[in-house]
Design a protein around this motif. Sequence first.
Motif, PDB file in Angstrom:
ATOM      1  N   GLY A  34     -13.077   3.022  -7.948  1.00 52.18           N
ATOM      2  CA  GLY A  34     -12.860   4.438  -8.224  1.00 52.18           C
ATOM      3  C   GLY A  34     -11.388   4.741  -8.476  1.00 52.18           C
ATOM      4  O   GLY A  34     -11.052   5.724  -9.133  1.00 52.18           O
ATOM      5  N   PHE A  35     -10.516   3.900  -7.924  1.00 51.55           N
ATOM      6  CA  PHE A  35      -9.079   4.098  -8.157  1.00 51.55           C
ATOM      7  C   PHE A  35      -8.715   3.559  -9.534  1.00 51.55           C
ATOM      8  O   PHE A  35      -8.183   4.270 -10.374  1.00 51.55           O
ATOM      9  N   CYS A  36      -9.034   2.313  -9.773  1.00 47.68           N
ATOM     10  CA  CYS A  36      -8.791   1.724 -11.098  1.00 47.68           C
ATOM     11  C   CYS A  36      -9.447   0.332 -11.149  1.00 47.68           C
ATOM     12  O   CYS A  36      -9.038  -0.565 -10.399  1.00 47.68           O
ATOM     13  N   GLU A  37     -10.413   0.190 -12.023  1.00 47.37           N
ATOM     14  CA  GLU A  37     -11.108  -1.103 -12.137  1.00 47.37           C
ATOM     15  C   GLU A  37     -10.142  -2.217 -12.535  1.00 47.37           C
ATOM     16  O   GLU A  37     -10.321  -3.376 -12.176  1.00 47.37           O
ATOM     17  N   TYR A  38      -9.136  -1.843 -13.295  1.00 49.18           N
ATOM     18  CA  TYR A  38      -8.236  -2.868 -13.821  1.00 49.18           C
ATOM     19  C   TYR A  38      -7.475  -3.585 -12.698  1.00 49.18           C
ATOM     20  O   TYR A  38      -7.113  -4.749 -12.823  1.00 49.18           O
ATOM     21  N   GLY A  39      -7.255  -2.879 -11.597  1.00 51.33           N
ATOM     22  CA  GLY A  39      -6.608  -3.493 -10.433  1.00 51.33           C
ATOM     23  C   GLY A  39      -7.450  -4.650  -9.895  1.00 51.33           C
ATOM     24  O   GLY A  39      -6.913  -5.680  -9.473  1.00 51.33           O
ATOM     25  N   ILE A  40      -8.759  -4.489  -9.902  1.00 58.65           N
ATOM     26  CA  ILE A  40      -9.649  -5.575  -9.440  1.00 58.65           C
ATOM     27  C   ILE A  40      -9.519  -6.762 -10.400  1.00 58.65           C
ATOM     28  O   ILE A  40      -9.449  -7.915  -9.987  1.00 58.65           O
ATOM     29  N   TYR A  41      -9.448  -6.452 -11.675  1.00 59.14           N
ATOM     30  CA  TYR A  41      -9.281  -7.521 -12.682  1.00 59.14           C
ATOM     31  C   TYR A  41      -7.989  -8.300 -12.419  1.00 59.14           C
ATOM     32  O   TYR A  41      -7.982  -9.538 -12.368  1.00 59.14           O
ATOM     33  N   LEU A  42      -6.881  -7.541 -12.234  1.00 56.64           N
ATOM     34  CA  LEU A  42      -5.587  -8.214 -12.050  1.00 56.64           C
ATOM     35  C   LEU A  42      -5.584  -9.080 -10.789  1.00 56.64           C
ATOM     36  O   LEU A  42      -5.161 -10.234 -10.810  1.00 56.64           O
ATOM     37  N   GLU A  43      -6.094  -8.503  -9.711  1.00 48.33           N
ATOM     38  CA  GLU A  43      -6.016  -9.222  -8.436  1.00 48.33           C
ATOM     39  C   GLU A  43      -7.032 -10.361  -8.343  1.00 48.33           C
ATOM     40  O   GLU A  43      -6.691 -11.454  -7.907  1.00 48.33           O
ATOM     41  N   LYS A 199     -12.044  -1.224 -16.870  1.00 55.42           N
ATOM     42  CA  LYS A 199     -11.371  -0.070 -17.462  1.00 55.42           C
ATOM     43  C   LYS A 199     -10.107   0.277 -16.659  1.00 55.42           C
ATOM     44  O   LYS A 199     -10.155   0.300 -15.426  1.00 55.42           O
ATOM     45  N   ALA A 200      -9.022   0.544 -17.372  1.00 52.04           N
ATOM     46  CA  ALA A 200      -7.793   0.979 -16.680  1.00 52.04           C
ATOM     47  C   ALA A 200      -7.817   2.497 -16.535  1.00 52.04           C
ATOM     48  O   ALA A 200      -8.334   3.194 -17.418  1.00 52.04           O
ATOM     49  N   THR A 201      -7.247   3.012 -15.470  1.00 49.80           N
ATOM     50  CA  THR A 201      -7.189   4.458 -15.284  1.00 49.80           C
ATOM     51  C   THR A 201      -6.316   5.108 -16.364  1.00 49.80           C
ATOM     52  O   THR A 201      -5.412   4.463 -16.920  1.00 49.80           O
ATOM     53  N   ASP A 202      -6.588   6.382 -16.648  1.00 43.64           N
ATOM     54  CA  ASP A 202      -5.678   7.106 -17.544  1.00 43.64           C
ATOM     55  C   ASP A 202      -4.888   8.158 -16.755  1.00 43.64           C
ATOM     56  O   ASP A 202      -4.358   9.101 -17.308  1.00 43.64           O
ATOM     57  N   ASN A 205      -0.535   9.274 -12.223  1.00 42.88           N
ATOM     58  CA  ASN A 205      -0.240   9.366 -10.784  1.00 42.88           C
ATOM     59  C   ASN A 205      -0.782   8.149 -10.029  1.00 42.88           C
ATOM     60  O   ASN A 205      -0.177   7.680  -9.067  1.00 42.88           O
ATOM     61  N   LYS A 206      -1.933   7.665 -10.486  1.00 40.24           N
ATOM     62  CA  LYS A 206      -2.481   6.466  -9.840  1.00 40.24           C
ATOM     63  C   LYS A 206      -1.576   5.267 -10.133  1.00 40.24           C
ATOM     64  O   LYS A 206      -1.304   4.461  -9.258  1.00 40.24           O
ATOM     65  N   CYS A 207      -1.120   5.174 -11.382  1.00 40.14           N
ATOM     66  CA  CYS A 207      -0.245   4.044 -11.736  1.00 40.14           C
ATOM     67  C   CYS A 207       1.052   4.101 -10.939  1.00 40.14           C
ATOM     68  O   CYS A 207       1.571   3.066 -10.522  1.00 40.14           O
ATOM     69  N   ARG A 208       1.532   5.324 -10.695  1.00 40.05           N
ATOM     70  CA  ARG A 208       2.794   5.454  -9.954  1.00 40.05           C
ATOM     71  C   ARG A 208       2.661   4.843  -8.556  1.00 40.05           C
ATOM     72  O   ARG A 208       3.564   4.187  -8.054  1.00 40.05           O
ATOM     73  N   SER A 209       1.497   5.062  -7.942  1.00 38.89           N
ATOM     74  CA  SER A 209       1.361   4.568  -6.557  1.00 38.89           C
ATOM     75  C   SER A 209       0.686   3.194  -6.483  1.00 38.89           C
ATOM     76  O   SER A 209       0.443   2.684  -5.396  1.00 38.89           O
ATOM     77  N   CYS A 210       0.410   2.602  -7.638  1.00 33.82           N
ATOM     78  CA  CYS A 210      -0.335   1.330  -7.640  1.00 33.82           C
ATOM     79  C   CYS A 210       0.596   0.149  -7.378  1.00 33.82           C
ATOM     80  O   CYS A 210       1.682   0.052  -7.953  1.00 33.82           O
ATOM     81  N   ARG A 211       0.151  -0.784  -6.560  1.00 32.83           N
ATOM     82  CA  ARG A 211       1.023  -1.932  -6.228  1.00 32.83           C
ATOM     83  C   ARG A 211       1.136  -2.919  -7.378  1.00 32.83           C
ATOM     84  O   ARG A 211       1.937  -3.835  -7.328  1.00 32.83           O
ATOM     85  N   PHE A 212       0.315  -2.751  -8.423  1.00 32.29           N
ATOM     86  CA  PHE A 212       0.417  -3.657  -9.579  1.00 32.29           C
ATOM     87  C   PHE A 212       1.302  -3.095 -10.690  1.00 32.29           C
ATOM     88  O   PHE A 212       1.401  -3.686 -11.756  1.00 32.29           O
ATOM     89  N   ASN A 213       1.907  -1.927 -10.446  1.00 32.69           N
ATOM     90  CA  ASN A 213       2.565  -1.248 -11.570  1.00 32.69           C
ATOM     91  C   ASN A 213       3.787  -1.985 -12.141  1.00 32.69           C
ATOM     92  O   ASN A 213       4.250  -1.661 -13.212  1.00 32.69           O
ATOM     93  N   THR A 214       4.277  -2.992 -11.411  1.00 33.73           N
ATOM     94  CA  THR A 214       5.426  -3.722 -11.973  1.00 33.73           C
ATOM     95  C   THR A 214       4.973  -4.798 -12.961  1.00 33.73           C
ATOM     96  O   THR A 214       5.773  -5.270 -13.766  1.00 33.73           O
ATOM     97  N   ILE A 215       3.707  -5.170 -12.900  1.00 32.59           N
ATOM     98  CA  ILE A 215       3.266  -6.273 -13.783  1.00 32.59           C
ATOM     99  C   ILE A 215       2.110  -5.855 -14.705  1.00 32.59           C
ATOM    100  O   ILE A 215       1.697  -6.625 -15.559  1.00 32.59           O
ATOM    101  N   CYS A 216       1.590  -4.647 -14.514  1.00 35.10           N
ATOM    102  CA  CYS A 216       0.372  -4.258 -15.247  1.00 35.10           C
ATOM    103  C   CYS A 216       0.710  -3.842 -16.681  1.00 35.10           C
ATOM    104  O   CYS A 216       1.486  -2.907 -16.903  1.00 35.10           O
ATOM    105  N   GLU A 217       0.105  -4.509 -17.626  1.00 37.29           N
ATOM    106  CA  GLU A 217       0.355  -4.202 -19.037  1.00 37.29           C
ATOM    107  C   GLU A 217      -0.428  -2.973 -19.514  1.00 37.29           C
ATOM    108  O   GLU A 217      -0.214  -2.500 -20.621  1.00 37.29           O
ATOM    109  N   ARG A 218      -1.315  -2.465 -18.646  1.00 40.94           N
ATOM    110  CA  ARG A 218      -2.117  -1.293 -19.048  1.00 40.94           C
ATOM    111  C   ARG A 218      -1.660  -0.023 -18.336  1.00 40.94           C
ATOM    112  O   ARG A 218      -2.319   1.004 -18.433  1.00 40.94           O
ATOM    113  N   LYS A 219      -0.562  -0.094 -17.603  1.00 41.02           N
ATOM    114  CA  LYS A 219      -0.163   1.089 -16.801  1.00 41.02           C
ATOM    115  C   LYS A 219       0.229   2.256 -17.716  1.00 41.02           C
ATOM    116  O   LYS A 219       0.736   2.050 -18.837  1.00 41.02           O
ATOM    117  N   MET A 220      -0.008   3.467 -17.195  1.00 45.82           N
ATOM    118  CA  MET A 220       0.383   4.677 -17.914  1.00 45.82           C
ATOM    119  C   MET A 220       1.858   4.957 -17.615  1.00 45.82           C
ATOM    120  O   MET A 220       2.367   4.600 -16.556  1.00 45.82           O
TER     121      MET A 220
HETATM  122  S1  SF4 Z   1      -0.846   0.137 -12.883  1.00 44.74           S
HETATM  123 FE1  SF4 Z   1      -2.339   1.719 -13.412  1.00 44.74          FE
HETATM  124  S2  SF4 Z   1      -3.686   0.764 -14.950  1.00 44.74           S
HETATM  125 FE2  SF4 Z   1      -2.553  -0.888 -13.933  1.00 44.74          FE
HETATM  126  S3  SF4 Z   1      -3.902  -1.554 -12.280  1.00 44.74           S
HETATM  127 FE3  SF4 Z   1      -2.525  -0.032 -11.421  1.00 44.74          FE
HETATM  128  S4  SF4 Z   1      -3.610   1.920 -11.574  1.00 44.74           S
HETATM  129 FE4  SF4 Z   1      -4.622   0.455 -12.934  1.00 44.74          FE
END
Ligand code: SF4
Length: 222
Positions: A34-43, A199-202, A205-220
């Motif tokens: 519900g937060f972001c499926e793409y995070g499951i993919y990355l991890e 699916k990555a979130t659009d 705000n979620k990307c801002r607090s996401c722990r993958f935001n330094t490496i995620c190529e789909r971040k907003m």
């Molecule tokens: S940075 Fe954004 S798009 Fe990437 S995994 Fe985190 S929430 Fe999803």
Amino acid sequence: MKKKFNTAPHPTISQVKIIEERNNFPISWLNKQGFCEYGIYLENVKGIEIKPTKSMVEGTKVHATLEANFREDAEPTTFDEMLETSKTGEILSRELPVMSKQHGIRGFIDEVWMTPDEFVIIDDKPGTRAYSSSINQVFGYCLAFKEMIPEKRRIVASLKQRGTENIYWASYFDEKAEKDIINLINRMHRLLEGEIEFKATDNPNKCRSCRFNTICERKMDF
Ligand code: SF4
């Protein structure tokens, strides 16, 4: 409760097991989904390792403390004995393991109140906001729990503020809730099978607090 199943780790996706020839994933992923499926993919599919956030570490500590406090007064018993005793009285169980072979999910329920009329499935969460992702997670526990009980006592899903007795959301696990959560679980299985894309979130705000935001190529942008 102690049934033996043929179990093996998934060859490429971490935390997924193959139980009786079906993928089986942690119920907590329904919250992550519900937060972001793409995070499951990355991890778990790509295998990227990122340190847990401060709130994840704190959550784990609080859980461990609650569990230790509970164990001081708790009496060990079997699941069948708990079901039987709760036909005439109330019992509380913590960290109850649940598994649905049919739906391919497993996890530990924070607390289950068993009473003669109903089972209350409780998930501890920080804060008091009933996010749909938290609701999906607790409905996942309800579904797995339902598969383990031989009777039709009512099941109530609820969310409790971590470290308090404040139940801030509750709902019956009715037919609609069951159908909706099965649909979501089936979507997760299709993701794991590679039939559809994560699916990555659009929501920036979620990307801002996401722990993958330094490496995620789909971040907003945020
Ligand atoms: S940075 Fe954004 S798009 Fe990437 S995994 Fe985190 S929430 Fe999803």
